[in-house]
Design an enzyme around this catalytic site. Structure first.
Site, PDB file in Angstrom:
ATOM      1  N   GLU A 136       0.705  -1.228  -0.207  1.00  9.77           N
ATOM      2  CA  GLU A 136       0.016  -0.029   0.028  1.00  9.77           C
ATOM      3  C   GLU A 136       0.788   1.370   0.095  1.00  9.77           C
ATOM      4  O   GLU A 136       0.490   2.375  -0.812  1.00  9.77           O
ATOM      5  CB  GLU A 136      -0.837   0.047   1.215  1.00  9.77           C
ATOM      6  CG  GLU A 136      -2.128  -1.209   1.109  1.00  9.77           C
ATOM      7  CD  GLU A 136      -1.803  -2.311   1.308  1.00  9.77           C
ATOM      8  OE1 GLU A 136      -0.547  -2.510   1.866  1.00  9.77           O
ATOM      9  OE2 GLU A 136      -2.662  -3.267   0.962  1.00  9.77           O
ATOM     10  N   HIS A 176     -10.667  -5.320   9.369  1.00  4.89           N
ATOM     11  CA  HIS A 176     -11.295  -5.036   7.925  1.00  4.89           C
ATOM     12  C   HIS A 176     -12.743  -4.341   7.931  1.00  4.89           C
ATOM     13  O   HIS A 176     -13.396  -4.350   6.902  1.00  4.89           O
ATOM     14  CB  HIS A 176     -11.421  -6.299   7.178  1.00  4.89           C
ATOM     15  CG  HIS A 176     -10.228  -7.014   6.954  1.00  4.89           C
ATOM     16  ND1 HIS A 176      -9.790  -7.847   7.788  1.00  4.89           N
ATOM     17  CD2 HIS A 176      -9.506  -7.097   5.672  1.00  4.89           C
ATOM     18  CE1 HIS A 176      -8.478  -8.513   7.338  1.00  4.89           C
ATOM     19  NE2 HIS A 176      -8.348  -7.956   6.278  1.00  4.89           N
TER      20      HIS A 176
END
Length: 324
Positions: free
Chosen positions: A60, A129
């Site tokens: 990321e 998440h």
């Protein structure tokens, strides 16, 4: 008007912008061959090729760094982080570099880049998440934060985001990807900093964004059967924030409830509550109420997850607390 799903709205907005401007390109994990975890970039690689729809490693910080460098070099990247929870890995790039570059270079560079990411819970993806941490980024100057709740808003705001000279954090709720909504066939854009009254009302103002807009509208329907007409306002963009529309509504209804899926402690709701009470303290009939996620990591167990996340009934309870 044709009706499309939320994820299809992403496809439409990106395809239109990539057709309009060859500098626009997409990058991220599985955005090309797979078409994105949520199908949001499906079909783009076939239409625009692998040069403009680039699959990346699971890295990321590298994705954001690459997007930032290419934006400073004249391209207009749209980077996907899959979920904002993974964006935490790239926080240094986003907070310490992307948001500050224009300031630190004295305005000599702009960063026309969009970071797309899914947020939210309700799908049993557990503690790493499932969160809505938009307040972390609203707290950071130099980056815009966009939170569309409908396919119509998503198309108009994503197209505006791609054309912006500022870095944009564009947050899509996981629970909305399958939702449907009407959009016009002709091209349109929506401006930043303009809230929408999703439902008019006279007795109380409910401010909600992202998926909580839909919970607030359900709550308004329940309250209406009790004779309470709630006005539901969707800011649509948290930075810039259309505080004037919110204050105007509360000044009229004299009661306010803030509904968010983020954590309550020092969240966006706390900021909004403070601003309302700073400006309208003497007009308020009751203290501003806040509905938010419990201050715990989102549980995996379905029953515990339901307890941790806010819903329409909790919005109803908050409204009844200040209207009865």
């Amino acid at each position: 008007m044709p009706e499309i799903r939320y994820f299809e709205a992403v496809q439409r907005a990106l395809a239109e912008e990539m057709t309009r401007d060859e500098r626009v390109y997409v990058l991220g994990e599985d955005v090309g061959l797979v078409g994105g975890t949520f199908r949001a970039t499906e079909g783009l690689m076939a239409e625009f090729g692998a040069r403009r729809v680039r699959d990346t490693p699971i890295a990321e910080a590298a994705i954001i760094g690459m997007a930032m460098g290419s934006a400073m070099s004249g391209l207009r990247p749209v980077a996907e982080l899959m979920t904002l929870n993974f964006g935490i890995v790239a926080m240094d790039q986003i907070i310490n570099h992307v948001s500050k570059a224009r300031y630190m270079f004295g305005g000599q560079v702009s960063l026309p880049m969009v970071i797309r990411a899914a947020v939210g819970g309700g799908t049993q993806k557990s503690a790493q998440h499932s969160h809505s941490v938009e307040s972390w980024f609203v707290n950071t100057p130099g980056i815009r934060v966009i939170v569309p709740s409908t396919p119509y808003d998503l198309v108009g705001l994503l197209k505006t985001s791609v054309r912006s000279e500022d870095p944009i954090l564009f947050l899509e709720h996981e629970g909305l990807y399958g939702s449907r909504g009407e959009i016009p066939e002709e091209e349109y854009l929506l401006p930043f900093g303009v809230a929408e009254v999703k439902r008019p009302g006279r007795d109380v103002t409910i401010v909600a964004w992202s998926k909580m807009v839909h919970e607030a509208l359900k709550a308004a329907e329940i309250l209406s059967r009790e004779g309470i007409e709630a006005e539901v306002i969707d800011p649509r963009t948290l930075d810039p924030l259309d505080i004037d529309t919110i204050l105007g509504s509360v000044a009229r209804t004299r009661r306010a409830v803030i509904a968010e899926e983020g954590w309550r402690n020092v969240g966006m709701g706390a900021e909004l509550s403070s601003r309302i009470q700073e400006h309208l303290f003497y007009e308020l009939e009751a203290p501003v109420q806040r509905v938010a996620a419990a201050d715990v990591p989102t549980p995996y167990a379905k029953n515990l997850e339901k307890l941790a996340l806010p819903d329409a009934q909790r919005v109803v309870d908050a409204v009844l607390k200040i209207t009865l």
